[in-house]
Structure formats: C-alpha cells, structure tokens
Scaffold this active site. Structure first.
Site, mmCIF file in Angstrom:
data_model
loop_
_atom_site.group_PDB
_atom_site.id
_atom_site.type_symbol
_atom_site.label_atom_id
_atom_site.label_comp_id
_atom_site.label_asym_id
_atom_site.label_seq_id
_atom_site.Cartn_x
_atom_site.Cartn_y
_atom_site.Cartn_z
ATOM 1 N N SER A 1 -25.042 5.366 -9.591
ATOM 2 C CA SER A 1 -26.400 5.466 -8.425
ATOM 3 C C SER A 1 -26.287 4.368 -7.515
ATOM 4 O O SER A 1 -26.061 3.281 -7.652
ATOM 5 C CB SER A 1 -27.575 5.399 -9.373
ATOM 6 O OG SER A 1 -28.673 5.049 -8.285
ATOM 7 N N HIS B 1 -24.142 9.774 -7.322
ATOM 8 C CA HIS B 1 -25.501 9.754 -7.711
ATOM 9 C C HIS B 1 -26.492 9.257 -6.601
ATOM 10 O O HIS B 1 -26.518 7.922 -6.550
ATOM 11 C CB HIS B 1 -25.913 9.465 -8.821
ATOM 12 C CG HIS B 1 -27.643 9.936 -9.332
ATOM 13 N ND1 HIS B 1 -27.610 11.097 -10.080
ATOM 14 C CD2 HIS B 1 -28.536 9.025 -9.475
ATOM 15 C CE1 HIS B 1 -29.104 11.266 -10.219
ATOM 16 N NE2 HIS B 1 -29.537 10.008 -10.270
ATOM 17 N N ASP C 1 -30.171 8.667 -4.968
ATOM 18 C CA ASP C 1 -31.606 8.710 -5.635
ATOM 19 C C ASP C 1 -32.638 8.773 -4.462
ATOM 20 O O ASP C 1 -32.777 7.805 -3.610
ATOM 21 C CB ASP C 1 -31.869 7.232 -6.357
ATOM 22 C CG ASP C 1 -31.495 7.476 -7.876
ATOM 23 O OD1 ASP C 1 -30.803 6.705 -8.266
ATOM 24 O OD2 ASP C 1 -31.532 8.745 -8.413
ATOM 25 N N MET D 1 -36.033 8.936 -2.969
ATOM 26 C CA MET D 1 -37.597 8.635 -3.346
ATOM 27 C C MET D 1 -38.554 8.748 -2.100
ATOM 28 O O MET D 1 -38.161 7.947 -0.954
ATOM 29 C CB MET D 1 -37.615 7.351 -4.043
ATOM 30 C CG MET D 1 -36.719 7.042 -5.438
ATOM 31 S SD MET D 1 -36.734 5.371 -5.890
ATOM 32 C CE MET D 1 -35.559 5.518 -7.205
ATOM 33 N N HIS E 1 -30.473 13.500 -6.296
ATOM 34 C CA HIS E 1 -31.586 13.476 -7.409
ATOM 35 C C HIS E 1 -32.953 13.362 -6.330
ATOM 36 O O HIS E 1 -33.056 12.157 -5.904
ATOM 37 C CB HIS E 1 -31.354 12.277 -7.767
ATOM 38 C CG HIS E 1 -32.588 12.138 -9.291
ATOM 39 N ND1 HIS E 1 -32.763 11.090 -9.914
ATOM 40 C CD2 HIS E 1 -33.581 13.097 -9.595
ATOM 41 C CE1 HIS E 1 -34.004 11.260 -10.726
ATOM 42 N NE2 HIS E 1 -34.465 12.654 -10.539
ATOM 43 N N MET F 1 -36.263 12.716 -6.011
ATOM 44 C CA MET F 1 -37.621 12.517 -6.682
ATOM 45 C C MET F 1 -38.691 12.417 -5.414
ATOM 46 O O MET F 1 -39.366 11.419 -4.843
ATOM 47 C CB MET F 1 -37.518 10.845 -7.066
ATOM 48 C CG MET F 1 -36.813 10.921 -8.366
ATOM 49 S SD MET F 1 -36.003 9.416 -8.792
ATOM 50 C CE MET F 1 -34.637 9.250 -7.511
ATOM 51 N N MET G 1 -34.379 12.554 -17.685
ATOM 52 C CA MET G 1 -34.708 10.917 -17.248
ATOM 53 C C MET G 1 -35.034 10.146 -18.578
ATOM 54 O O MET G 1 -35.905 10.498 -19.347
ATOM 55 C CB MET G 1 -36.075 10.996 -16.306
ATOM 56 C CG MET G 1 -35.904 11.473 -14.885
ATOM 57 S SD MET G 1 -34.304 10.892 -14.108
ATOM 58 C CE MET G 1 -35.161 8.965 -13.790
ATOM 59 N N ASP H 1 -30.283 9.638 -17.049
ATOM 60 C CA ASP H 1 -30.430 8.693 -16.104
ATOM 61 C C ASP H 1 -31.632 7.765 -16.189
ATOM 62 O O ASP H 1 -32.717 8.023 -16.267
ATOM 63 C CB ASP H 1 -30.867 9.759 -14.741
ATOM 64 C CG ASP H 1 -30.838 8.733 -13.523
ATOM 65 O OD1 ASP H 1 -31.330 9.721 -12.355
ATOM 66 O OD2 ASP H 1 -30.732 7.858 -13.337
ATOM 67 N N SER I 1 -27.270 -0.242 -12.021
ATOM 68 C CA SER I 1 -27.100 -1.655 -12.529
ATOM 69 C C SER I 1 -26.079 -2.007 -13.189
ATOM 70 O O SER I 1 -25.258 -3.007 -13.034
ATOM 71 C CB SER I 1 -28.384 -2.408 -13.120
ATOM 72 O OG SER I 1 -29.131 -1.508 -13.978
HETATM 73 C C1 DX5 Z 1 -34.512 6.098 -11.220
HETATM 74 C C2 DX5 Z 1 -33.232 6.775 -10.824
HETATM 75 C C3 DX5 Z 1 -31.892 6.191 -11.577
HETATM 76 C C4 DX5 Z 1 -31.642 4.867 -11.136
HETATM 77 C C5 DX5 Z 1 -30.781 4.523 -12.321
HETATM 78 O O1 DX5 Z 1 -35.555 6.625 -10.789
HETATM 79 O O2 DX5 Z 1 -33.390 7.931 -10.764
HETATM 80 O O3 DX5 Z 1 -30.927 7.034 -10.980
HETATM 81 O O4 DX5 Z 1 -31.414 4.438 -10.030
HETATM 82 O O5 DX5 Z 1 -30.697 3.005 -12.316
HETATM 83 P P1 DX5 Z 1 -30.092 2.298 -13.728
HETATM 84 O O6 DX5 Z 1 -28.943 2.706 -14.102
HETATM 85 O O7 DX5 Z 1 -30.055 0.755 -13.288
HETATM 86 O O8 DX5 Z 1 -31.318 2.265 -14.494
HETATM 87 ZN ZN ZN Z 2 -31.485 9.165 -10.532
#
Ligand code: DX5
Ligand code: ZN
Length: 226
Positions: free
Chosen positions: A10, A35, A37, A39, A68, A70, A139, A175, A198
């Site tokens: 990600s 990936h 993300d 938001m 993804h 969100m 998730m 994820d 991470s």
């Molecule tokens: C959370 C995201 C994940 C997140 C994963 O809302 O959808 O993709 O960035 O990060 P880690 O692997 O650090 O949990």
């Molecule tokens: Zn994600």
C-alpha cells in the site's frame, strides 16, 4: 488448483515527498500489485488522495494498480479512477445502497471489479453479487489508517468467503496489519492477495523492500492452502 500468492504494497505507507521513486522501488523489489488507498474523510476518518495520485503513478509502473476506494458515495468517481489508470477498482459494500450497480459500472468501464467488507460486515452481503466479482477484499483492520493491529477474528470470515467463492475466478485479498507474523492466519484460511503498507515500507529502499515483500510471501506460501 490454488491461486498464486500475490503481494500488494500500500502506497499509503510510502514517503510522499518521493512517491514516484517509492513506487519504482516496490516495483523493482518484486511487488505484484500496487495498492492505492483512497480515503475521503467521510466514509473513513482520514483523507489521503484522489484520482490524481493514480494518474501520477500510472506512468511509473506497469504493475497492476489496485485501487481501494474508501469513499462514499463511490459511483460518482468510478469513471475518473478508470481514466486515471486503475486496473482494479474496489468499492466498499457499506458505501451505498447500490452495490450491484457500482460493480456493473466498473465492469462497463473495462476494469476488474472488487468489493471490500469492513470487519463488522458479514460475508452474506456478497451472496447476490458474487458473479460480478473479480476480487473480494476482506478488511483485517477498521479502514482509515496504516499501522493498525490485525484483527484475528477476520480469518474466519476469509475461510467462509473462500467456501462461498468455490471454483469462481475470484481473488481473495486481505488488508490491514498484514506482516510475516499475521499472514499465515489468513493465507491458511484461503486468502491469496496480501496488502501490506508498514510491513513493506520499512527500511531504506529497494533492498529492504524486497526483503520485506519476500518475507511476507514466504510466510503466506508456507501457510497457504493447496
Ligand atoms: C487501511 C488501508 C490499508 C492500510 C494497510 O484503511 O486500506 O491498505 O494502508 O496498512 P498496514 O499494512 O500498515 O496495516
Ligand atoms: Zn487498502
């Protein structure tokens, strides 16, 4: 026949002052997908970026851009993410009342369609849309942030979804909180695509990222179902 075990770092965890370099680095380090993300600060309590980020990284890599969303509502933005270069567009089952229509729209745009379920959402929401799906994103944290702790109860949901999917050509992605230590639980349950932010973007660059990706892949393969 079991599906390949794929790693999708990600970019939320990347150094945003060098986003292009960071995408090149995971590409060179052997990631399978990238990936992305998205938001909106409404569906989740955090804001990341819009289609502009997909457009920016598209020319940097030939790897699959796994977007993804969100965001809620999501239908208004599907065309923009498709045009920006997304290969897979995943919407949340909880983002609105017309999941089937959203999935049809993504397919009509020529993209692969995914649906994501928050930890509290039962797998039964998939029942009437299974045949529209290329990807199911389970998730394993509550969405909105990287670096959260894996929720062990989600492994059972992965197992049940694996059974629902049967022989259909659908990837099961997990994820959130995915590390070499947690990935065995969900790989053994039937997941085959692993998002990690991470746990990949640790260290200084390509060599560290390659080691991090390899460690997650090895742990998933060791535990994965045949
Ligand atoms: C959370 C995201 C994940 C997140 C994963 O809302 O959808 O993709 O960035 O990060 P880690 O692997 O650090 O949990
Ligand atoms: Zn994600």
């Amino acid at each position: 026949m079991s599906r390949p075990m794929l790693i999708a770092p990600s970019i939320l965890a990347a150094d945003f002052s060098r986003l292009g370099d960071e995408v090149r680095a995971i590409d060179e380090a052997g990631c399978d997908w990238v990936h992305v993300d998205v938001m909106d600060g409404h569906f989740v309590p955090n804001i990341s970026f819009g289609a502009i980020a997909v457009k920016a990284v598209r020319p940097v890599t030939r790897k699959i851009l796994d977007v993804h969303l969100m965001i809620a509502p999501c239908d208004l933005f599907l065309e923009e993410f498709a045009a920006a270069g997304a290969d897979i567009i995943t919407v949340h089952a909880e983002a609105g009342p017309h999941l089937d229509r959203s999935l049809q729209s993504i397919k009509a745009l020529g993209k692969k369609a995914g649906v994501s379920l928050n930890p509290g959402t039962p797998e039964s929401v998939l029942e009437y849309v299974l045949d529209r799906l290329d990807l199911i994103l389970v998730m394993t944290v509550n969405p909105g942030f990287g670096g959260q702790a894996f929720i062990p109860a989600t492994a059972e949901k992965v197992r049940r979804i694996r059974s629902m999917v049967g022989g259909r050509d659908i990837d099961i992605q997990v994820d959130g909180g995915i590390t070499p230590e947690t990935v065995p639980f969900v790989a053994a349950a039937g997941a085959n695509v692993f998002v990690a932010g991470s746990a990949v973007y640790k260290g200084e660059g390509v060599d560290d990222y390659r080691a991090n990706i390899s460690a997650i892949r090895a742990a998933a393969q060791a535990a994965g179902k045949d």
